[in-house]
Design a protein around this motif. Structure first.
Motif, PDB file in Angstrom:
ATOM      1  N   SER B   8      -8.956   2.850   1.368  1.00 24.73           N
ATOM      2  CA  SER B   8      -8.825   3.052  -0.059  1.00 24.73           C
ATOM      3  C   SER B   8      -8.459   4.056  -0.277  1.00 24.73           C
ATOM      4  CB  SER B   8     -10.194   3.428  -0.530  1.00 24.73           C
ATOM      5  OG  SER B   8     -11.080   2.427  -0.006  1.00 24.73           O
ATOM      6  N   LYS B   9      -7.353   4.058  -1.357  1.00 22.45           N
ATOM      7  CA  LYS B   9      -6.555   4.950  -2.237  1.00 22.45           C
ATOM      8  C   LYS B   9      -7.053   5.931  -3.036  1.00 22.45           C
ATOM      9  CE  LYS B   9      -3.122   7.796  -2.216  1.00 22.45           C
ATOM     10  NZ  LYS B   9      -3.012   9.439  -1.662  1.00 22.45           N
ATOM     11  N   PHE B  10      -6.754   6.528  -3.836  1.00 25.42           N
ATOM     12  CA  PHE B  10      -7.655   7.305  -5.000  1.00 25.42           C
ATOM     13  C   PHE B  10      -6.455   8.214  -5.529  1.00 25.42           C
ATOM     14  CE2 PHE B  10     -11.526   6.864  -3.342  1.00 25.42           C
ATOM     15  CZ  PHE B  10     -12.551   6.599  -3.868  1.00 25.42           C
ATOM     16  N   PHE B  11      -6.059   8.129  -7.095  1.00 22.25           N
ATOM     17  CA  PHE B  11      -4.783   9.385  -7.262  1.00 22.25           C
ATOM     18  C   PHE B  11      -5.915   9.686  -8.576  1.00 22.25           C
ATOM     19  CE2 PHE B  11      -1.491   6.621  -6.218  1.00 22.25           C
ATOM     20  CZ  PHE B  11      -0.692   7.595  -5.612  1.00 22.25           C
ATOM     21  N   GLY B  12      -6.762  11.124  -8.078  1.00 20.27           N
ATOM     22  CA  GLY B  12      -7.911  11.843  -9.077  1.00 20.27           C
ATOM     23  C   GLY B  12      -8.695  11.053  -8.948  1.00 20.27           C
ATOM     24  N   ASN B  13      -9.826  10.416 -10.141  1.00 17.34           N
ATOM     25  CA  ASN B  13     -10.627   9.411 -10.341  1.00 17.34           C
ATOM     26  C   ASN B  13     -10.209   8.059 -10.094  1.00 17.34           C
ATOM     27  OD1 ASN B  13     -12.712  11.661 -10.039  1.00 17.34           O
ATOM     28  ND2 ASN B  13     -12.329  12.016 -12.453  1.00 17.34           N
ATOM     29  N   HIS B  14      -9.370   8.309  -9.728  1.00 19.97           N
ATOM     30  CA  HIS B  14      -8.362   6.519 -10.022  1.00 19.97           C
ATOM     31  C   HIS B  14      -7.901   5.728  -8.981  1.00 19.97           C
ATOM     32  CE1 HIS B  14      -5.013   3.446 -11.510  1.00 19.97           C
ATOM     33  NE2 HIS B  14      -6.386   3.284 -11.005  1.00 19.97           N
ATOM     34  N   GLU B  15      -9.267   5.052  -9.083  1.00 19.83           N
ATOM     35  CA  GLU B  15      -9.139   4.213  -7.120  1.00 19.83           C
ATOM     36  C   GLU B  15      -8.070   3.000  -7.119  1.00 19.83           C
ATOM     37  OE1 GLU B  15     -13.034   2.754  -5.841  1.00 19.83           O
ATOM     38  OE2 GLU B  15     -12.269   2.229  -3.698  1.00 19.83           O
ATOM     39  N   LEU B  43       0.524   1.032  -2.051  1.00 19.97           N
ATOM     40  CA  LEU B  43      -0.324  -0.297  -0.586  1.00 19.97           C
ATOM     41  C   LEU B  43       0.567  -0.642   0.890  1.00 19.97           C
ATOM     42  CD1 LEU B  43      -2.078  -1.592   1.292  1.00 19.97           C
ATOM     43  CD2 LEU B  43      -1.577  -3.907   0.095  1.00 19.97           C
ATOM     44  N   MET B  44       1.885  -0.437  -0.253  1.00 18.03           N
ATOM     45  CA  MET B  44       3.149  -0.385   1.224  1.00 18.03           C
ATOM     46  C   MET B  44       3.491   1.141   1.272  1.00 18.03           C
ATOM     47  SD  MET B  44       7.029  -1.886   0.408  1.00 18.03           S
ATOM     48  CE  MET B  44       6.361  -3.820   0.826  1.00 18.03           C
ATOM     49  N   LYS B  45       3.417   2.203   0.155  1.00 17.51           N
ATOM     50  CA  LYS B  45       3.999   3.150   0.779  1.00 17.51           C
ATOM     51  C   LYS B  45       2.873   3.967   1.494  1.00 17.51           C
ATOM     52  CE  LYS B  45       6.538   4.584  -2.980  1.00 17.51           C
ATOM     53  NZ  LYS B  45       7.093   5.671  -4.245  1.00 17.51           N
ATOM     54  N   CYS B  46       0.882   3.653   1.522  1.00 14.79           N
ATOM     55  CA  CYS B  46       0.545   3.965   2.596  1.00 14.79           C
ATOM     56  C   CYS B  46       0.521   3.514   3.581  1.00 14.79           C
ATOM     57  CB  CYS B  46      -1.326   3.343   2.188  1.00 14.79           C
ATOM     58  SG  CYS B  46      -1.110   4.788   0.314  1.00 14.79           S
ATOM     59  N   LEU B  47       1.396   2.232   3.413  1.00 14.17           N
ATOM     60  CA  LEU B  47       1.654   1.152   4.910  1.00 14.17           C
ATOM     61  C   LEU B  47       2.394   2.790   5.497  1.00 14.17           C
ATOM     62  CD1 LEU B  47       1.292  -2.213   4.027  1.00 14.17           C
ATOM     63  CD2 LEU B  47      -0.296  -1.077   5.369  1.00 14.17           C
ATOM     64  N   VAL B  48       3.686   2.633   5.194  1.00 17.39           N
ATOM     65  CA  VAL B  48       4.710   3.423   5.685  1.00 17.39           C
ATOM     66  C   VAL B  48       4.178   5.108   6.243  1.00 17.39           C
ATOM     67  CG1 VAL B  48       6.184   1.976   4.915  1.00 17.39           C
ATOM     68  CG2 VAL B  48       5.590   3.993   3.731  1.00 17.39           C
ATOM     69  N   GLY B  49       3.235   5.270   5.531  1.00 17.59           N
ATOM     70  CA  GLY B  49       2.134   6.808   5.375  1.00 17.59           C
ATOM     71  C   GLY B  49       3.417   7.423   4.479  1.00 17.59           C
ATOM     72  N   LEU B  50       3.790   6.819   3.463  1.00 12.25           N
ATOM     73  CA  LEU B  50       4.341   7.544   2.439  1.00 12.25           C
ATOM     74  C   LEU B  50       3.411   8.746   1.955  1.00 12.25           C
ATOM     75  CD1 LEU B  50       7.203   6.050   0.884  1.00 12.25           C
ATOM     76  CD2 LEU B  50       7.437   8.622   1.969  1.00 12.25           C
ATOM     77  N   GLY B  52      -1.075   9.104   2.245  1.00 16.50           N
ATOM     78  CA  GLY B  52      -2.477   9.977   3.279  1.00 16.50           C
ATOM     79  C   GLY B  52      -3.385   8.755   2.644  1.00 16.50           C
ATOM     80  N   VAL B  53      -3.925   8.153   3.390  1.00 15.28           N
ATOM     81  CA  VAL B  53      -4.798   6.662   2.597  1.00 15.28           C
ATOM     82  C   VAL B  53      -6.013   8.282   2.139  1.00 15.28           C
ATOM     83  CG1 VAL B  53      -4.263   4.329   3.083  1.00 15.28           C
ATOM     84  CG2 VAL B  53      -5.631   5.955   5.574  1.00 15.28           C
TER      85      VAL B  53
END
Ligand SMILES: Nc1ncnc2c1ncn2[C@@H]1O[C@H](COP(=O)(O)OP(=O)(O)OP(=O)(O)O)[C@@H](O)[C@H]1O
Ligand SMILES: [Mg+2]
Lengths: 244, 248
Positions: B8-15, B43-50, B52-53
């Motif tokens: 899961s990834k949040f930007f502020g309160n936005h999931e 999603l792709m940026k999470c996969l490469v670690g740019l 954090g999840v």
């Protein structure tokens, strides 16, 4: 504000690492000598020459007592230039010129994902982007400042001779009067501290740019404003520490 | 193989990503599809670690990315090539220097060896003799191709492509799809591609995952996708005249 300070310190921790590849670092460093140093020679020369002339003329006009020798003009010009004008005013000018350049260059790389691309490759981006700029500034700014002193003193001489207010002989005598090497040392210490402030603060502002092209402009303005304010604050602190 | 487990990834309160679990297989082109803004790039940026999840974890062949030290992360990145949605070429370097950059940074190759590799990669993307051009002198399609050449210059084990053919004419788009597919088969890379181009899906979709508003909505392959009765996916697949005709 404390957040920003923490962020800045953490960034510096990343910056001061051994570069991944010496050869690339050396290449970047020479590029920065060009960008940050040689490209600034023109503006430093012009401002210094005029400033030297102005200080000399003002001093000459203010000495109206026959008891004070006109050699004081050279002496006063030298003191103001070495103590304050060259290290501080020129550093402020460099904060404008070099600082905005650093922040906008790194900021543009941030918003166009070039920094992400570097990071994905496995590069320590803070070190790769900021370290050469800091090192180049630390090495080249003292040279620029010494250059500025020389040009300003020459500007003062020219102004005296052309206006006929002071003779060339008196001026030169004044410049050499009671000279202590310590003031040059003091000027260079200030310069080095200011150089670090300019490069690192501007690097920080650029590195943490968020958003679009407009924000790059904002970052580079912030870089100039913050480094100028810090320069003045550290000027006061260093003057207090070193001269008293 | 790369595996995302309950991320899961949040930007502020936005999931932006909601509890996504996906596996990306070696030697296959793994497609992530979805509408604009659905969360593909994130999603792709999470996969490469740019990015954090916030929940879950990502494993590269059983090596947990989020548990790695930054040194280990940097090491794994040497096996990883990524094509950014906007190309992300280095403005201050010409085409040759862009492609050569990772080689200079991470290998001990001589200039001649590096140049040979650069020319080989340029040849793969059909851009011979563009070595000395600067990014500002390239067209959109050329930028994408140079970016692909840079992504493959280190012979990566994992290849990430964010919209490799958006904004390209259909022929060039097809060429790029084929190129990525070929590279994947030839070097057995784990390839992950973000796209919203149904042509690509039908052509190279070995595995397809459909993301809808940050959720994993459907997964399957290029054959199954035409027969699904999932409403949102159907709307996506048959949004164009061409695919609608294909169905009838
Ligand atoms: N850095 C960020 N900060 C805050 N919100 C973000 C950020 N990046 C993306 N988002 C939000 O996450 C959502 C998904 O964006 P994303 O870029 O992943 O879409 P996408 O599927 O790649 O779309 P497209 O096909 O247009 O590229 C959007 O709602 C976007 O506003
Ligand atoms: Mg995207």
């Amino acid at each position: 504000m404390f957040n920003a300070l923490g962020e800045y310190l953490l960034l510096m921790f990343q910056v001061f690492r051994k570069p991944d590849k010496r050869k690339i670092f050396r290449k970047q460093l020479f590029l920065e000598f060009q960008n940050l140093g040689i490209d600034s020679l023109g503006i430093v020369a012009i401002i210094s020459a005029f400033f030297g002339g102005i200080v000399a003329i003002q001093t000459a006009y203010n000495i109206d007592s026959p008891l004070i020798s006109l050699t004081m003009v050279g002496f006063t010009t030298r003191q103001s230039i070495i103590l304050e004008f060259s290290p501080t005013i020129i550093s402020l000018i460099l904060a404008g010129k070099v600082g905005s350049r650093i922040a906008s260059e790194i900021g543009t790389m941030r918003i166009t994902e070039q920094i992400d691309a570097l990071k994905v490759m496995g590069v320590n981006t803070a070190n790769y982007l900021i370290f050469p700029k800091v090192v180049a500034s630390l090495l080249i700014n003292p040279i620029l400042i010494i250059f500025s002193v020389v040009v300003a003193l020459f500007g003062g001489w020219l102004a005296c001779v052309v206006t006929g207010l002071v003779t060339s002989q008196d001026y030169i005598l004044g410049i050499r009067y009671c000279f202590e090497g310590f003031i040059v040392f003091y000027a260079l210490i200030k310069t080095v501290v200011f150089a670090f402030i300019i490069a690192s603060v501007s690097g920080y502002q650029g590195y943490f740019t968020k958003g679009g092209a407009l924000d790059v402009g904002r970052s580079s303005t912030k870089a100039v404003v913050y480094s100028s304010i810090l320069i003045i604050i550290f000027d006061l602190i260093l003057t207090q520490l070193l001269l008293t | 193989m790369i595996e995302a487990v309950n991320i899961s990834k949040f930007f502020g309160n936005h999931e932006v990503l909601k509890n996504i679990s996906l596996q990306f297989e070696k030697g296959k082109t793994n497609l992530i599809i979805g509408r604009s803004g659905s969360g593909k790039t994130v999603l792709m940026k999470c996969l490469v670690g740019l990015y954090g999840v916030d929940k879950g974890h990502i494993d590269f062949d059983d090596r947990n990315l989020s548990k790695m030290t930054s040194k280990e992360q940097r090491d794994i990145r040497k096996d990883l090539g990524m094509l950014f949605q906007g190309g992300a070429l280095f403005d201050s370097m010409n085409v040759e220097e862009n492609i050569m950059f990772p080689l200079t940074m991470f290998t001990k190759k001589t200039y001649e060896e590096k140049l040979e590799r650069v020319n080989f990669c340029l040849n793969r993307v059909a851009l011979e003799n563009t070595n000395k051009l600067y990014p500002s002198e390239l067209s959109g399609g050329m930028t994408k191709r140079v970016a692909i050449a840079r992504a493959i210059s280190m012979n990566p084990e994992y290849l990430f492509c964010d919209e490799p053919n958006s904004g390209l004419d259909p022929i060039t788009a097809g060429v790029i799809d084929e190129l990525i597919s070929e590279i994947t088969k030839e070097y057995q890379t784990t390839t992950i591609i973000n796209t919203h181009d149904m042509n690509s899906v039908l052509k190279i979709g070995d595995k397809v995952a459909f993301i809808y508003d940050g959720e994993l909505w459907w997964k399957g392959d290029k054959h199954q996708i035409l027969k699904t009765d999932n409403k949102e996916l159907n709307d996506f697949v048959f949004a164009t005249e061409l695919t609608t005709r294909l169905k009838n």
